[in-house]
Scaffold this motif. Sequence first.
Motif, short mmCIF file in Angstrom:
data_model
loop_
_atom_site.label_atom_id
_atom_site.label_comp_id
_atom_site.label_asym_id
_atom_site.label_seq_id
_atom_site.Cartn_x
_atom_site.Cartn_y
_atom_site.Cartn_z
N GLU A 157 0.79 -1.24 -0.10
CA GLU A 157 0.08 0.17 -0.08
C GLU A 157 0.84 1.30 -0.03
O GLU A 157 0.58 2.17 -0.68
N THR A 180 -6.06 1.15 0.94
CA THR A 180 -7.00 -0.03 0.54
C THR A 180 -6.46 -1.17 1.42
O THR A 180 -5.60 -1.32 2.01
N HIS A 245 -11.22 -2.97 -0.22
CA HIS A 245 -11.28 -3.27 -1.63
C HIS A 245 -10.80 -4.61 -1.95
O HIS A 245 -9.77 -5.08 -1.70
N SER A 248 -7.99 -6.57 -4.11
CA SER A 248 -6.67 -6.37 -3.94
C SER A 248 -5.91 -5.69 -5.27
O SER A 248 -4.84 -6.30 -5.41
N SER A 252 -3.62 1.22 -3.48
CA SER A 252 -3.83 2.54 -2.55
C SER A 252 -3.65 3.74 -3.61
O SER A 252 -3.46 3.87 -4.57
N PHE A 301 -15.46 -0.81 -3.52
CA PHE A 301 -14.88 -0.29 -2.69
C PHE A 301 -15.72 0.02 -1.45
O PHE A 301 -17.14 0.55 -1.60
#
Length: 392
Positions: A157, A180, A245, A248, A252, A301
């Motif tokens: 991230e 995320t 999220h 994956s 981020s 999300f």
Amino acid sequence: MRNRKTEFEHKISVLGSTGSIGTQTLEIAREYKGISIEAMSAHSNIELLEKQAREFKPKLVCVTDEKKAKELTIKLADTDIKVVEGRNGLNEAASIDSAKTVVTAVVGIAGLEPTIEAIKAKKNIALANKETLVTGGHIITRLAKDNDVQILPVDSEHSAIFQSLQGCRDRGEIKKILLTASGGPFFGKKRNELCNITPEDALKHPNWNMGAKVTIDSSTLVNKGLEVIEAKWLFDTENIKVLVHRQSIVHSMVEFKDNGIIAQLGIPDMRLPIQYALTYPNRLPMKNNELDFTKYSALTFEEPDMHTFCALSLAYSALKNGGIKPTLFNSADEAAVDLFMRGKLSYLGISEAIEEAMLSVENIKNPSVEDIFAADKAAREIVYSKSIKRRI
Ligand code: NDP
Ligand code: MG
């Protein structure tokens, strides 16, 4: 097959070479012969460390378990490799003259001291060990500035945020960080459904293949909490929002003042952030990690459920209060996960133990390294002493 032709040359030390991040770092070094391993370390897995040492021929290896270090010294007697042991040995591996960058891939607060030593020895840090910044972020960031060294994030991230910030000349332009989270294996469940979770259940991560501690931490969202604090120190902002999220793919994002958002995307594969930290500011090719968008019908999300996964709200409280609260959060979790893995603490007991440790010890603003280690000890004592009662 160490035969890829490249101009790229880099001498590195890998702390925690036998772990998930460590072995993937060596995979990259195997691919790019320009990366040479000057030192490596393990805690007790000397079988794998011996194999790695014979393949990569470092100058020095460290085994932090002192009994195992003696065994490895005998095994490597036919080589020129120096074997060192314990905390001092780890510091030696971190500050070895010939390395330019140290990959900090040990697990837990054990990463703090060698990272400090590496920075003092003017090494750049490819930082996987988030616990270092969680517990000693104020010390590490100041030391890095004073010694003119770079902290390059390995955590996926933070690497994504770092990549999204390339070209941003004024950090004041950042409105917020969108961090995320996969949500872990228990996403969508409520507290009453988590009472009987076993270590085997919690070790099944939907998207990432990681070491045991970080996998359990991902399931409780402790890992995301640690990452929020890690992001504060890396990017100098407390405006950090977690977004679940599930796929994956978006690792981020950064939202800027004008509401423009920049993200980094890719399949969940730690080799990319590790390699980027080693090759920054350049990028080198990588095999088998292409993202095919047509395989994903949607990228979703959602808000995290901070009531069920209350460790995340405890992390935000640790971030807000600062001082030794993040250390108490981290160290209580290290002890609680250890107990949980050994069947001595329930799954929900992990966040309860963290909260108890955070409430039981008075805060110290701007703690020294000694204060941090004292807080670490206090948190562990609280958690281990209450574990039997909590199980009932
Ligand atoms: P692993 O458990 O797979 O590996 C940990 C490494 O540290 C091993 O080499 C282990 O040696 C060594 N080690 C264990 N205990 C100690 C100790 N007390 N002192 C010194 N060395 C020790 O962990 P990961 O690779 O999963 O994680 C490493 C770090 O990277 C963690 O901070 C984690 O949060 C972070 N991270 C990991 C990610 C991942 O995908 N795995 C993603 C992002 C961050 P031995 O093998 O002998 O036990
Ligand atoms: Mg991460």
